[in-house]
Design a protein around this motif. Structure first.
Motif, short mmCIF file in Angstrom:
data_model
loop_
_atom_site.label_atom_id
_atom_site.label_comp_id
_atom_site.label_asym_id
_atom_site.label_seq_id
_atom_site.Cartn_x
_atom_site.Cartn_y
_atom_site.Cartn_z
N ILE A 151 -2.81 -2.27 -3.12
CA ILE A 151 -2.02 -1.42 -4.01
C ILE A 151 -2.68 -1.33 -5.39
CG2 ILE A 151 0.30 -1.70 -3.00
CD1 ILE A 151 0.47 -4.00 -5.27
N ASP A 156 -0.36 3.08 -3.30
CA ASP A 156 1.06 2.72 -3.39
C ASP A 156 1.55 1.91 -2.21
OD1 ASP A 156 0.89 4.97 -1.52
OD2 ASP A 156 3.08 4.96 -1.60
N TYR A 157 2.70 1.30 -2.43
CA TYR A 157 3.51 0.76 -1.35
C TYR A 157 4.89 1.37 -1.57
CZ TYR A 157 6.41 -2.41 1.37
OH TYR A 157 7.32 -2.92 2.25
N GLN A 159 5.54 4.32 -2.63
CA GLN A 159 5.42 5.06 -3.89
C GLN A 159 5.39 4.17 -5.14
OE1 GLN A 159 4.57 8.23 -3.93
NE2 GLN A 159 4.75 8.32 -1.71
N LYS A 160 5.42 2.87 -4.96
CA LYS A 160 5.38 1.96 -6.12
C LYS A 160 3.96 1.45 -6.36
CE LYS A 160 8.34 -1.38 -6.93
NZ LYS A 160 9.17 -2.57 -6.56
N TYR A 161 3.73 0.92 -7.52
CA TYR A 161 2.50 0.21 -7.92
C TYR A 161 1.28 1.09 -8.20
CZ TYR A 161 5.17 -3.61 -5.77
OH TYR A 161 6.15 -4.50 -5.41
N ARG A 162 1.41 2.42 -8.11
CA ARG A 162 0.23 3.27 -8.32
C ARG A 162 -0.34 3.08 -9.72
NH1 ARG A 162 -0.18 7.07 -4.13
NH2 ARG A 162 1.77 7.85 -3.30
#
Ligand code: IMP
Ligand code: MG
Length: 178
Positions: A151, A156-157, A159-162
């Motif tokens: 990530i 993302d995971y 849609q998070k952590y981008r």
């Protein structure tokens, strides 16, 4: 964000991205290159690569989504397309965040090849070689990674952590699935 282990920090990424930009420039020199950034994952990488690229460049965007069931067959769908006039007879490089099974790139490779570019290459930041299901090899690759779910820096995971400036691995406290 305490459950993240750093795999490649900001400095290592910057250095490698600069090297990739130089390698590509060395090959194309004065010839213009159309870089295609695949959304959303490759956006950070594409920006940094292009900022370090000294030659003539254009940028286009493609958006694909891949759906994966419990079986390994990947179904890829195009969500944002490119018009043929931007590709035909041009030197084109597809920029990807990560190549995993290879289904996404196999699909994109065919989609772009059908528009008859002058040349077509692939530049990926990460290559999960061990997971490959279809024969597709990136021309340029930043780092080869093991079978880990990574990530950050665009990846993302759910849609998070981008927005993390580094590439990391989620530790086992969360169940990882694509
Ligand atoms: P492929 O079609 O299996 O090669 O999948 C490629 C796409 O899956 C990438 O463009 C990513 O969007 C996503 N992907 C694969 N592995 C990872 C990962 O470790 N972290 C985040 N996204 C991943
Ligand atoms: Mg991607």
């Amino acid at each position: 964000m305490e459950n993240i282990e750093v795999l490649y920090d900001e400095l290592s990424i910057n250095e490698r991205v600069k090297e990739l930009a130089e390698t590509i420039y060395h090959k194309y020199g004065k010839e213009e290159v159309v870089f295609i950034c695949t959304l959303k994952g490759a956006v950070f990488f594409a920006c940094d690569l292009l900022k370090n690229y000294k030659g003539d460049a254009r940028i286009e965007f493609l958006r694909v989504s891949s759906y994966k069931g419990t079986e390994t067959t990947g179904k890829v769908e195009l969500n944002l397309s490119i018009s043929k006039e931007n590709i035909q007879d041009k030197n084109v490089i597809i920029i990807e965040d990560i190549v995993d099974t290879g289904h996404t790139l196999a699909f994109l490779n065919k989609y772009i090849s059908d528009m008859k570019p002058k040349s077509l290459e692939i530049c990926t930041l990460l290559d999960k070689k061990i997971k490959r299901e279809v024969a597709i090899n990136p021309t340029y690759s930043g780092f080869v990674v093991d079978d880990l779910f990574v990530i950050g820096y665009g990846l993302d995971y759910n849609q998070k952590y981008r927005n993390l400036p580094y590439i990391g691995v989620l530790k086992k406290t969360e169940k990882i699935s694509k």
